[in-house]
Design a protein around this motif. Sequence first.
Motif, mmCIF file in Angstrom:
data_model
loop_
_atom_site.group_PDB
_atom_site.id
_atom_site.type_symbol
_atom_site.label_atom_id
_atom_site.label_comp_id
_atom_site.label_asym_id
_atom_site.label_seq_id
_atom_site.Cartn_x
_atom_site.Cartn_y
_atom_site.Cartn_z
ATOM 1 N N LEU A 15 34.365 71.534 41.516
ATOM 2 C CA LEU A 15 35.287 72.663 41.622
ATOM 3 C C LEU A 15 35.827 73.059 40.255
ATOM 4 O O LEU A 15 35.993 74.253 39.958
ATOM 5 C CB LEU A 15 36.453 72.307 42.545
ATOM 6 C CG LEU A 15 36.248 72.458 44.049
ATOM 7 C CD1 LEU A 15 37.421 71.844 44.795
ATOM 8 C CD2 LEU A 15 36.074 73.922 44.442
ATOM 9 N N GLN A 16 36.092 72.062 39.441
ATOM 10 C CA GLN A 16 36.585 72.361 38.098
ATOM 11 C C GLN A 16 35.509 73.098 37.288
ATOM 12 O O GLN A 16 35.811 74.032 36.541
ATOM 13 C CB GLN A 16 37.005 71.055 37.416
ATOM 14 C CG GLN A 16 37.775 71.236 36.128
ATOM 15 C CD GLN A 16 36.853 71.366 34.936
ATOM 16 O OE1 GLN A 16 35.801 70.739 34.891
ATOM 17 N NE2 GLN A 16 37.227 72.200 33.998
ATOM 18 N N ALA A 67 41.159 71.947 39.057
ATOM 19 C CA ALA A 67 40.717 71.899 40.451
ATOM 20 C C ALA A 67 41.575 70.924 41.228
ATOM 21 O O ALA A 67 41.915 69.844 40.723
ATOM 22 C CB ALA A 67 39.251 71.492 40.530
ATOM 23 N N ALA A 81 35.518 76.677 38.418
ATOM 24 C CA ALA A 81 36.637 77.456 37.883
ATOM 25 C C ALA A 81 36.249 78.139 36.583
ATOM 26 O O ALA A 81 36.609 79.298 36.344
ATOM 27 C CB ALA A 81 37.845 76.537 37.672
#
Length: 383
Positions: free
Chosen positions: A337-338, A305, A341
């Motif tokens: 965000l990671q 991210a 993903a």
Amino acid sequence: MDRLEGVGRWLATDAPQGTIEDLLAAFCQEIVRRGLPVWRASLGLEVLHPEVSGWQHVWIDESVSFRESARATAATSPSYLNSPTRIVDETARPFRRRLDAPCPDLPLLEELRLSGATDYAMYPLPFLDQTRTAVIAFATQRPDGFDPTALEGLELAARLLGPYLERHVLRRIAIDLLDTYVGPRTGQRIIEGRVDRGAAELIQAAIWFTDLRGFTHLSERAPIPDVLADLNVWFGIVGDVVEAHGGEVLKFIGDAVLAIFPVSAGQTRTDACRNALAAAQDFCRRIDHENDARRPLDPLAFGLALHFGEVAYGNVGAPRRLDFTVIGPAVNRASRLQDLAKRLGHRVLISRAVASEVDQPLTDLGRYDLRDIVHPEQVFTLP
């Protein structure tokens, strides 16, 4: 001895102290001026660095050359095993040999003999830390070699010079360890004295957060040495690409990596975001190449991210155990965000804050809610 009278004062008041090269050159010139018949002098100084074992400085013909030894091979290399340095390391005593006959057991001395040297003496330097190599050696081309008075003078010279050399070595070790464990930018701040708990500065930075997918499964079924080998490959690629694009790895968290690309006097917000994105693209290529090479082993899968925002950069932790890191909502958003993903099945997710600063097309994935984040995030990925 009379000819070295005043050398201690010269070292304390007049000798150049900026670099080891300058100090060694001036020192050799000074002792020659005072009558010691030195043709060549060399320093062997061990340091503490994950890739470098030590330094060798050689003074000859009024100039100093410098060479580093790789840590991986230094202790087992023939150049060390068949050297006076090993002998002095093992005995902690001076070593001297007249060079009036071939020296097949010590190739360096044979090389010096063929260059015209007639005598060679090496002395352990009187460092407070005796656990690492610290030696100085002298050679002469005087036909009758070093006489007893010269040998006494050389040993005294080594003792006088030792404390000044140890200053350089200890500073270099401190800087190298900080660079290795916390990164060069953070290490510089620590060296400058920014060690107060809770002290932080607000900076703007592109934030990189990545982790290795399937690591828990891998660590449960693979031998620990294999797990460590995979982690080192993974971290090595992350570190290479982040540093190559102007970023800094702040910490390894299990199999995850937190890095930043900070805004600075020479790097704008746009520069930071573009560098982070270029690093992400380079990272994907490097991982693909590594996965091709490691077949039929399981590929290294990851989620990455990128976000941009203001963070607090400084010290947090316990009174006697601090961590120099970044904290703040922007870091939290990068972490979420990671996580996203992984759920979306994309390797790289990019926030709107980064996407708006780059000049290349990205794929818009839409808006998504992030865990514990109030507002949805517009999310992009590489095309």
